[in-house]
Design an enzyme around this catalytic site. Structure first.
Site, short mmCIF file in Angstrom:
data_model
loop_
_atom_site.label_atom_id
_atom_site.label_comp_id
_atom_site.label_asym_id
_atom_site.label_seq_id
_atom_site.Cartn_x
_atom_site.Cartn_y
_atom_site.Cartn_z
N ASP A 182 30.70 -7.71 -25.70
CA ASP A 182 30.07 -7.30 -24.45
C ASP A 182 31.09 -7.08 -23.34
O ASP A 182 32.04 -7.83 -23.19
CB ASP A 182 29.07 -8.37 -23.99
CG ASP A 182 27.88 -8.46 -24.92
OD1 ASP A 182 27.63 -7.49 -25.66
OD2 ASP A 182 27.19 -9.51 -24.91
N TYR A 241 23.25 0.47 -36.71
CA TYR A 241 23.72 0.59 -35.33
C TYR A 241 25.15 1.13 -35.36
O TYR A 241 26.06 0.47 -35.85
CB TYR A 241 23.68 -0.80 -34.69
CG TYR A 241 23.85 -0.85 -33.19
CD1 TYR A 241 24.82 -0.13 -32.53
CD2 TYR A 241 23.02 -1.68 -32.44
CE1 TYR A 241 24.97 -0.20 -31.16
CE2 TYR A 241 23.17 -1.79 -31.06
CZ TYR A 241 24.14 -1.04 -30.43
OH TYR A 241 24.29 -1.13 -29.07
N GLU A 263 15.78 -4.66 -27.66
CA GLU A 263 16.73 -5.71 -28.04
C GLU A 263 16.68 -6.81 -26.98
O GLU A 263 16.86 -6.53 -25.79
CB GLU A 263 18.16 -5.17 -28.10
CG GLU A 263 18.40 -4.13 -29.17
CD GLU A 263 19.83 -3.61 -29.14
OE1 GLU A 263 20.67 -4.24 -28.48
OE2 GLU A 263 20.09 -2.56 -29.75
#
Length: 253
Positions: free
Chosen positions: A57, A169, A46
């Site tokens: 994040d 994911y 990635e």
């Protein structure tokens, strides 16, 4: 099938769980880092696209994005860099909708294709708004890799899984990215549920940082994703330290 799904199939044929490794583009020598983690055994890579407000994040990746932005890294810079590399592992972009909308999803898809990337992960793109981006990527032969959270209801998770290309994911914890000391107790059961409804491979990320984490997930997921631990090692100790962790993770899988 795609290069991404082929990578999962190849790992499965070898009796392994696939290893997906994340690097923040523009945070140091990205080309050297990508080449090193590719050589160390990553099955999929990635490439993070730095953004000022990365809502998924944690502190490590936020700091890496801040450093990349301070270095004036642009998406086009990263695509130019990626186009010069000849990596064994397929590379997918991981970034947020704001820069994609600024460029336009079709030009974005073309830029990824021209750079040799294989798809994209967009954490802030919900299922209901994803079709235009998915279609533009598919038109260039690229995968849109969707995410499922621990709080996603089963019926919705199945609908998301039905759209998945490359892999699905699974976000292992509520909250943001970052290394954690232990994995959730219900993780194996949740992964089994997702694998039962997903035609695409299921990879799990957020919180996986140690070889023992990877070993605990061997056979329970089709792949594991490691990001913050690699980004921190690369920043603090350099490319070789990050590559060494990739080798340990690959061995554990």
């Amino acid at each position: 099938m795609s290069r991404v799904s082929d990578a999962f199939a190849a790992a499965r044929a070898q009796g392994r769980t696939a290893l997906v490794c994340y690097a923040m583009g523009g945070d140091g020598d990205t080309a050297a880092l990508l080449q090193a983690i590719d050589a160390a055994g990553a099955d999929v890579i990635e490439l993070g696209l730095p953004f000022s407000d990365p809502i998924a994040d944690g502190p490590v990746l936020q700091a890496a994005a801040t450093r990349a932005i301070a270095a004036r890294t642009t998406l086009r810079d990263l695509m130019a860099m990626a186009s010069r590399l000849r990596l064994r592992a397929p590379v997918v972009a991981m970034g947020y909708m704001n820069p994609i909308e600024a460029m336009g999803s079709r030009p974005f898809a073309r830029a990824l294709r021209d750079a040799g990337l294989c798809g994209a992960i967009v954490p802030d793109l919900p299922l209901e708004e994803s079709e235009p981006v998915r279609a533009d990527l598919a038109a260039e032969g690229l995968d849109l890799i969707p995410l499922v959270a621990p709080t996603t209801p089963r019926e919705r998770a199945a609908r998301i899984a039905a759209t998945a290309r490359g892999f699905l994911y699974y976000v292992s914890v509520t909250g943001v990215t970052g290394a954690r000391s232990a994995l959730p107790e219900d993780l194996a059961a949740r992964l089994a549920e997702l694998r039962s409804v997903s035609a695409a491979p299921v990879a799990v990320g957020f919180g996986i940082s140690r070889p023992e984490h990877a070993a605990a997930l061997r056979g329970k997921a089709d792949g594991v994703v490691v990001g913050s631990a690699l980004v921190a090692l690369h920043h603090e100790r350099g490319v070789q330290a990050a590559a060494d962790l990739v080798r340990l993770l690959r061995a554990a899988l």
